[in-house]
Design an enzyme around this catalytic site. Structure first.
Site, PDB file in Angstrom:
ATOM      1  N   HIS A   1       5.335  -7.321 -14.353  1.00 39.42           N
ATOM      2  CA  HIS A   1       6.710  -7.572 -13.894  1.00 39.42           C
ATOM      3  C   HIS A   1       7.401  -8.573 -14.823  1.00 39.42           C
ATOM      4  CE1 HIS A   1       5.665  -5.538 -10.115  1.00 39.42           C
ATOM      5  NE2 HIS A   1       6.968  -5.454  -9.921  1.00 39.42           N
TER       6      HIS A   1
ATOM      7  N   TYR B   1      -9.029  -2.314  -8.628  1.00 39.03           N
ATOM      8  CA  TYR B   1      -9.500  -2.968  -7.405  1.00 39.03           C
ATOM      9  C   TYR B   1     -10.927  -2.537  -7.056  1.00 39.03           C
ATOM     10  CZ  TYR B   1      -9.258  -4.559  -2.511  1.00 39.03           C
ATOM     11  OH  TYR B   1      -9.481  -5.161  -1.304  1.00 39.03           O
TER      12      TYR B   1
ATOM     13  N   GLN C   1       0.832  -1.221   0.000  1.00 40.67           N
ATOM     14  CA  GLN C   1       0.000   0.000   0.000  1.00 40.67           C
ATOM     15  C   GLN C   1       0.858   1.260   0.000  1.00 40.67           C
ATOM     16  OE1 GLN C   1      -2.057  -0.722   3.623  1.00 40.67           O
ATOM     17  NE2 GLN C   1      -3.816  -1.690   2.645  1.00 40.67           N
ATOM     18  N   ASN C   2       2.123   1.123   0.436  1.00 42.95           N
ATOM     19  CA  ASN C   2       2.883   2.338   0.704  1.00 42.95           C
ATOM     20  C   ASN C   2       4.193   2.529  -0.042  1.00 42.95           C
ATOM     21  OD1 ASN C   2       1.337   3.724   2.960  1.00 42.95           O
ATOM     22  ND2 ASN C   2       1.401   1.589   3.601  1.00 42.95           N
ATOM     23  N   TRP C   3       4.702   1.504  -0.722  1.00 38.06           N
ATOM     24  CA  TRP C   3       6.046   1.689  -1.290  1.00 38.06           C
ATOM     25  C   TRP C   3       6.007   2.376  -2.651  1.00 38.06           C
ATOM     26  CZ3 TRP C   3      10.423   0.794  -4.230  1.00 38.06           C
ATOM     27  CH2 TRP C   3      10.280  -0.014  -5.345  1.00 38.06           C
TER      28      TRP C   3
HETATM   29  C1  LIG Z   1      -4.482  -5.025  -4.086  1.00 35.22           C
HETATM   30  C2  LIG Z   1      -4.378  -3.669  -3.438  1.00 35.22           C
HETATM   31  C3  LIG Z   1      -4.893  -2.592  -4.394  1.00 35.22           C
HETATM   32  C4  LIG Z   1      -5.225  -3.702  -2.170  1.00 35.22           C
HETATM   33  O1  LIG Z   1      -5.111  -2.474  -1.536  1.00 35.22           O
HETATM   34  P1  LIG Z   1      -5.592  -2.303  -0.004  1.00 35.22           P
HETATM   35  O2  LIG Z   1      -5.333  -0.904   0.378  1.00 35.22           O
HETATM   36  O3  LIG Z   1      -4.965  -3.377   0.807  1.00 35.22           O
HETATM   37  O4  LIG Z   1      -7.140  -2.586  -0.117  1.00 35.22           O
HETATM   38  P2  LIG Z   1      -8.295  -2.443   0.992  1.00 35.22           P
HETATM   39  O5  LIG Z   1      -9.118  -3.657   0.933  1.00 35.22           O
HETATM   40  O6  LIG Z   1      -7.683  -2.050   2.299  1.00 35.22           O
HETATM   41  O7  LIG Z   1      -9.198  -1.250   0.454  1.00 35.22           O
HETATM   42  C5  LIG Z   1      -8.735  -0.117  -0.150  1.00 35.22           C
HETATM   43  C6  LIG Z   1      -9.878   0.799  -0.474  1.00 35.22           C
HETATM   44  O8  LIG Z   1     -10.978   0.076  -1.014  1.00 35.22           O
HETATM   45  C7  LIG Z   1     -12.160   0.362  -0.256  1.00 35.22           C
HETATM   46  N1  LIG Z   1     -12.975  -0.830  -0.176  1.00 35.22           N
HETATM   47  C8  LIG Z   1     -12.713  -1.964   0.502  1.00 35.22           C
HETATM   48  N2  LIG Z   1     -13.724  -2.848   0.336  1.00 35.22           N
HETATM   49  C9  LIG Z   1     -14.638  -2.241  -0.466  1.00 35.22           C
HETATM   50  C10 LIG Z   1     -15.886  -2.629  -1.011  1.00 35.22           C
HETATM   51  N3  LIG Z   1     -16.405  -3.814  -0.788  1.00 35.22           N
HETATM   52  N4  LIG Z   1     -16.521  -1.757  -1.823  1.00 35.22           N
HETATM   53  C11 LIG Z   1     -16.003  -0.551  -2.092  1.00 35.22           C
HETATM   54  N5  LIG Z   1     -14.821  -0.114  -1.603  1.00 35.22           N
HETATM   55  C12 LIG Z   1     -14.148  -0.953  -0.804  1.00 35.22           C
HETATM   56  C13 LIG Z   1     -11.648   0.753   1.092  1.00 35.22           C
HETATM   57  O9  LIG Z   1     -12.582   1.572   1.765  1.00 35.22           O
HETATM   58  C14 LIG Z   1     -10.416   1.518   0.758  1.00 35.22           C
HETATM   59  O10 LIG Z   1     -10.789   2.822   0.340  1.00 35.22           O
HETATM   60  P3  LIG Z   1      -9.835   4.099   0.582  1.00 35.22           P
HETATM   61  O11 LIG Z   1      -8.583   3.833  -0.228  1.00 35.22           O
HETATM   62  O12 LIG Z   1     -10.616   5.236   0.033  1.00 35.22           O
HETATM   63  O13 LIG Z   1      -9.579   4.141   2.037  1.00 35.22           O
HETATM   64  C15 LIG Z   1      -2.897  -3.324  -3.028  1.00 35.22           C
HETATM   65  O14 LIG Z   1      -2.384  -4.363  -2.253  1.00 35.22           O
HETATM   66  C16 LIG Z   1      -2.003  -3.119  -4.214  1.00 35.22           C
HETATM   67  O15 LIG Z   1      -1.902  -2.004  -4.705  1.00 35.22           O
HETATM   68  N6  LIG Z   1      -1.309  -4.173  -4.672  1.00 35.22           N
HETATM   69  C17 LIG Z   1      -0.506  -4.172  -5.861  1.00 35.22           C
HETATM   70  C18 LIG Z   1       0.708  -3.344  -5.652  1.00 35.22           C
HETATM   71  C19 LIG Z   1       1.684  -3.515  -6.743  1.00 35.22           C
HETATM   72  O16 LIG Z   1       1.649  -4.441  -7.504  1.00 35.22           O
HETATM   73  N7  LIG Z   1       2.607  -2.619  -6.840  1.00 35.22           N
HETATM   74  C20 LIG Z   1       3.623  -2.700  -7.812  1.00 35.22           C
HETATM   75  C21 LIG Z   1       4.757  -1.990  -7.310  1.00 35.22           C
HETATM   76  S1  LIG Z   1       6.193  -2.269  -8.274  1.00 35.22           S
END
Ligand SMILES: CC(C)(COP(=O)(O)OP(=O)(O)OC[C@H]1O[C@@H](n2cnc3c(N)ncnc32)[C@H](O)[C@@H]1OP(=O)(O)O)[C@@H](O)C(=O)NCCC(=O)NCCS
Length: 464
Positions: A393, A368, A353-355
């Site tokens: 990737h 998502y 979520q943060n990097w």
């Molecule tokens: C998969 C991923 C998107 C999940 O993110 P997350 O923050 O853990 O997801 P969460 O379930 O906590 O929910 C995030 C958001 O969705 C919302 N949400 C959760 N369940 C929901 C639902 N059923 N309906 C609507 N919204 C929902 C949350 O309220 C939250 O909203 P906010 O951002 O406004 O606070 C994240 O892990 C990700 O980005 N992964 C890929 C990263 C990546 O590959 N990076 C590459 C770097 S090289």
């Protein structure tokens, strides 16, 4: 005589009192410093009272019930000195490694060699030509949106054109990289990275325009943005399109020059450390890998883990702080949240979520949340995001290396069970250590696998 001895005794007492008062520290500072800026007369009075109290304490109870600092019950948590000690130890042990490396290999740093990583032939720049062709895809996307906003294209036609445009955007550069032998792996990877970024940006551009049309709150005229605004978005350090980006009031020249200096400095350092430190270890790992000598393989993996991790940390700073801030400052792009405190991650989920905030924001907004809204469960939606990320990737590694091994793909997909395991069984510092270990060990493992397979495929076959 009696008078003089009484005076001497009282002077001795005063000196002793003064001494004991000044030696008693308050929170690590002498008492005089602790008194701070109190007025002189008040300070004198309070100081005297404190000195008297200290004297009393010194005379009577020197013990009281208290915990040792290192017991968790003491509530003590100032480990700043220990952190400094860690840094000193790190510098010293790496200085030893540095010296050992120099004595064994001599100086291997060669900045000119870097050019050959991008170009085989100085008269042919295929990767750059590929990047220039990107403009075609931008123009098609902008043209389609203009027609949609004017009503000349139906939503269905617009959607089909966007899908075709983006499908070609992914397959065309991959085909060129695979088929044109003069494209080097580094040149190919750079071109494909730019295409991937453009793909994500144009996907966001298409989505946001459609949302605005659906809401019908934005005037049609506003949606048909000028070409210069689209190019602003293409160069801005974000993957998520908006009709109005937050802008900073002016370009801060000192900030810009600092970031530029950092970019140049870290580019040099990254190249030098790769040539001097990473490459010799990788080269010496080929034999143990071929012989499947497990203990030597583990030793090489751990040896590679240190420079690999250091380079990754430097890359993080170079890319997410220096380069992105430089671009943002130049374009007066206001939102500078490119990363959060991923180094404090106690769970794998928190790390993702943060990097890399630009990618995370794009994943949430365009993949998502739309999946969640369509009724898919959280775990299915998360798996789909990681699947997409794993695909890209692998795409960015396998295509330029011209071999399909799926190490990067598996590495990304392994994040899901790893996230579950760490979240389920580890908390606090243990969770944080698990995240660090997965980063420190996981990456060099993938690096070794790719380099080994590349070596076997391209060099051993040639030698044979
Ligand atoms: C998969 C991923 C998107 C999940 O993110 P997350 O923050 O853990 O997801 P969460 O379930 O906590 O929910 C995030 C958001 O969705 C919302 N949400 C959760 N369940 C929901 C639902 N059923 N309906 C609507 N919204 C929902 C949350 O309220 C939250 O909203 P906010 O951002 O406004 O606070 C994240 O892990 C990700 O980005 N992964 C890929 C990263 C990546 O590959 N990076 C590459 C770097 S090289």
């Amino acid at each position: 005589m009696a008078d003089s001895s009484a005076t001497e005794a009282s002077t001795r007492r005063r000196r002793a009192a003064g001494r004991s008062a000044s030696l008693l520290p308050v929170n690590g500072q002498p008492e005089a410093a602790f008194l701070g800026s109190a007025p002189a007369n008040v300070r004198g009075g309070r100081g005297q009272a404190k000195r008297d109290r200290s004297l009393e304490t010194a005379r009577s109870d020197c013990h009281r019930t208290q915990e040792s600092l290192l017991s968790s019950a003491s509530g003590y948590n100032n480990y700043r000195g220990i952190l400094n000690w860690c840094v000193v130890m790190l510098v010293l042990s790496n200085a030893r490694l540095f010296l050992e490396n120099l004595l064994r290999y001599g100086i291997l740093v060669d900045p000119i060699q870097v050019i050959s990583l991008f170009l085989h032939d100085p008269y042919s720049w295929p990767a750059l030509c590929l990047v220039i062709v990107e403009n075609m895809f931008i123009l098609v996307a902008v043209y389609t949106e203009r027609q949609l906003s004017k009503g000349s294209f139906s939503e269905r036609v617009g959607f089909l054109i966007h899908c075709t445009n983006m499908a070609i955007m992914i397959t065309f550069p991959a085909a060129v990289v695979l088929l044109v032998p003069s494209i080097t792996p580094v040149g190919g990877a750079s071109a494909l990275s730019l295409y991937t970024i453009l793909f994500l940006k144009l996907y966001s551009y298409k989505d946001v325009n459609r949302w605005c049309r659906e809401l019908s709150t934005i005037k049609v005229k506003k949606l048909a943005r000028s070409l210069s605004y689209i190019y602003y978005f293409i160069f801005a350090p974000t993957l998520c399109y908006e009709l109005n980006f937050p802008r900073s009031p002016k370009i801060r020249m000192a900030f810009l020059i600092r970031r530029l200096f950092e970019m140049l400095f870290f580019t040099q350092l990254l190249v030098a450390l790769t040539q001097q430190w990473m490459v010799p270890i990788i080269q010496s790992s080929m034999k143990p890998l071929e012989d499947m000598d497990l203990s030597r393989m583990t030793e090489r993996l751990l040896r590679l883990a240190v420079p690999n991790h250091l380079l990754w940390l430097m890359f993080f700073y170079w890319f997410f702080h220096s380069s992105m801030n430089f671009t943002a400052e130049l374009l007066r792009f206001g939102d500078r949240q490119f990363y959060n405190d991923w180094w404090n991650s106690e769970t794998v989920t928190y790390f993702w979520q943060n990097w890399n905030i630009p990618v995370h924001k794009w994943c949430l907004r365009h993949f998502y949340k739309p999946l969640l809204r369509k009724g898919f469960s959280k775990i299915v939606s998360q798996s789909a995001v990681f699947l997409l990320s794993a695909f890209f990737h692998e795409y960015l590694l396998s295509v330029p290396l011209r071999m399909f091994r799926l190490w990067a793909f598996m590495g990304m997909m392994a994040q899901l069970p790893l996230a579950w395991l760490v979240g389920r069984f580890l908390r606090g510092n243990y969770g944080n250590a698990a995240v660090w270990i997965s980063l420190i060990i996981g990456q060099p493992f993938a690096v070794l696998m790719y380099v080994h397979d590349y070596y076997v495929l391209h060099y051993r076959q040639e030698a044979e």
